[in-house]
Design an enzyme around this catalytic site. Structure first.
Site, mmCIF file in Angstrom:
data_model
loop_
_atom_site.group_PDB
_atom_site.id
_atom_site.type_symbol
_atom_site.label_atom_id
_atom_site.label_comp_id
_atom_site.label_asym_id
_atom_site.label_seq_id
_atom_site.Cartn_x
_atom_site.Cartn_y
_atom_site.Cartn_z
ATOM 1 N N CYS A 141 0.838 -1.205 0.000
ATOM 2 C CA CYS A 141 0.000 0.000 0.000
ATOM 3 C C CYS A 141 0.870 1.251 0.000
ATOM 4 C CB CYS A 141 -0.936 -0.007 1.203
ATOM 5 S SG CYS A 141 -2.009 1.447 1.247
ATOM 6 N N CYS A 144 -0.462 4.153 2.044
ATOM 7 C CA CYS A 144 -0.271 4.000 3.495
ATOM 8 C C CYS A 144 1.189 4.211 3.872
ATOM 9 C CB CYS A 144 -0.649 2.595 3.966
ATOM 10 S SG CYS A 144 -2.141 1.932 3.241
ATOM 11 N N ASP A 145 2.110 3.635 3.107
ATOM 12 C CA ASP A 145 3.492 3.534 3.570
ATOM 13 C C ASP A 145 4.495 4.371 2.784
ATOM 14 O OD1 ASP A 145 2.620 1.728 5.468
ATOM 15 O OD2 ASP A 145 2.886 0.008 4.142
#
Ligand code: NDP
Length: 321
Positions: A141, A144-145
């Site tokens: 992701c 997200c990261d």
């Protein structure tokens, strides 16, 4: 102990799945005094249990670890009376009234409404290194990261719309995004392909696959192979993002609930209504576009409100009949 039809219990609401969507549905349904029963599924807490820091969920100003966040969700759902069964479900009959759900141990539960929040599972490449470096530079992701690797070289694998979107996102954070495409063309829509190809700091590697990762305790380099020439090279990078698609966890509903060709549940736009009366779908199982914890939580809330109103309308009908 069993009651009607040999069932363990007859519930107003059964929630299937325990990620942000399921827990949020549970919080709302429990506060509406519907006493929801939740089946946690195979991975209680869902995909966030395999993430580390979550910095994009509103309300956690300092960020929070994914597992801790899901623990908070669980406690909040239980605080209002949600009952959780740490089991998966094996079979459903959703057309019947009440609806029938069999747990993996073969026990039958009845429900007036069912909220589905079974989520999706990221696809992985299947190379050993992926597991060794999980949460240490390997991620499924970018949204997200990616932030954790700003200013660093990163590699992304995939050639669909998700990979294109994520590569564009990463290109704003990283000096170079090395994009590995296993064929000589991309699957992504033309407009997304054009955006990727016209972004100067996205470097394309055609006919190329990731074969290994190296680095002492975290990702430092991705080893790649040209599948036409056999030539192997090493890309120095701090992260490998795998963006080769997700699989919604909806196989068990096939033949009953409408889904698209990839298995995502189809809901009436602007609601969580599925094609079966009294069955509501929320979270990633019904969302191939956003797939964020906060959007899953939002549709979980919608599903609980839809179920509550559906039950109220049924009760009103029964009184006036
Ligand atoms: P897709 O299934 O569309 O694409 C997956 C990509 O990963 C393909 O290019 C595939 O390659 C590649 N791939 C699969 N396995 C491997 C592997 N082992 N090694 C290397 N590459 C691999 O998934 P997406 O998640 O991209 O998209 C899912 C759906 O969601 C699509 O319908 C898409 O259009 C839609 N979507 C739409 C968005 C939007 O409209 N904004 C945003 C995101 C998704 P190959 O092409 O060779 O098979």
């Amino acid at each position: 102990m069993s009651n009607e039809n040999g069932a363990i219990s007859h519930e107003k609401v059964i929630i299937v799945g325990s990620g942000p969507a399921g827990y949020t549905a549970a919080i709302y349904a429990a506060r509406a005094e519907l006493k929801p029963l939740m089946f946690s599924g195979m991975q209680p807490g869902g995909q966030l249990m395999i993430t580390t820091d979550v910095e994009n969920y509103p309300g956690y100003a300092q960020g929070i670890m994914g597992p801790q966040m899901m623990e908070d969700f669980r406690l909040q759902a239980e605080r209002f009376g949600t009952r959780i069964k740490y089991e998966t479900i094996a079979k459903v009959e959703l057309e019947s009234h009440p609806k029938k759900i069999w747990s993996e141990t073969g026990e039958l539960y009845l429900a007036d409404t069912v909220i589905i929040s079974t989520g999706a599972t990221a696809k992985w490449l299947g190379i050993d290194a992926e597991q060794r470096y999980a949460n240490r530079g390997v991620s499924a992701c970018a949204v997200c990261d990616g932030f954790f690797f700003r200013g660093k070289e990163v590699v992304i694998v995939g050639a669909g719309d998700t990979a294109a979107e994520e590569a564009l996102y990463l290109s704003k954070l990283s000096p170079t995004v090395h994009m590995l495409i296993r064929r000589d063309e991309m699957r992504a829509s033309k407009i997304m392909q054009n955006r990727v190809l016209n972004t100067p700091n996205i470097k394309m590697y055609w006919n190329t696959e990731a074969v290994d990762i190296s680095g002492e305790d975290k990702v430092r380099a991705v080893h790649v192979k040209n599948n036409q020439t056999g030539e192997e090279t090493v890309i120095e990078a701090d992260a490998l993002f795998v963006a080769i698609g997700h699989k919604p966890n909806t196989d068990i509903f096939a033949g009953q609930l409408d889904m698209d060709e990839a298995g995502y549940l189809i809901v009436t736009p602007g609601s969580t209504y599925t094609n079966i009366d009294g069955v509501f779908a929320s979270g990633d199982a019904a969302d191939k576009h956003y797939r964020q914890a906060v959007t899953a939580a939002g549709t979980g809330c919608m599903a609980a409100l839809d179920a509550e109103r559906w039950l109220a309308a049924r009760e009103a009908e029964a009184v006036s009949a």
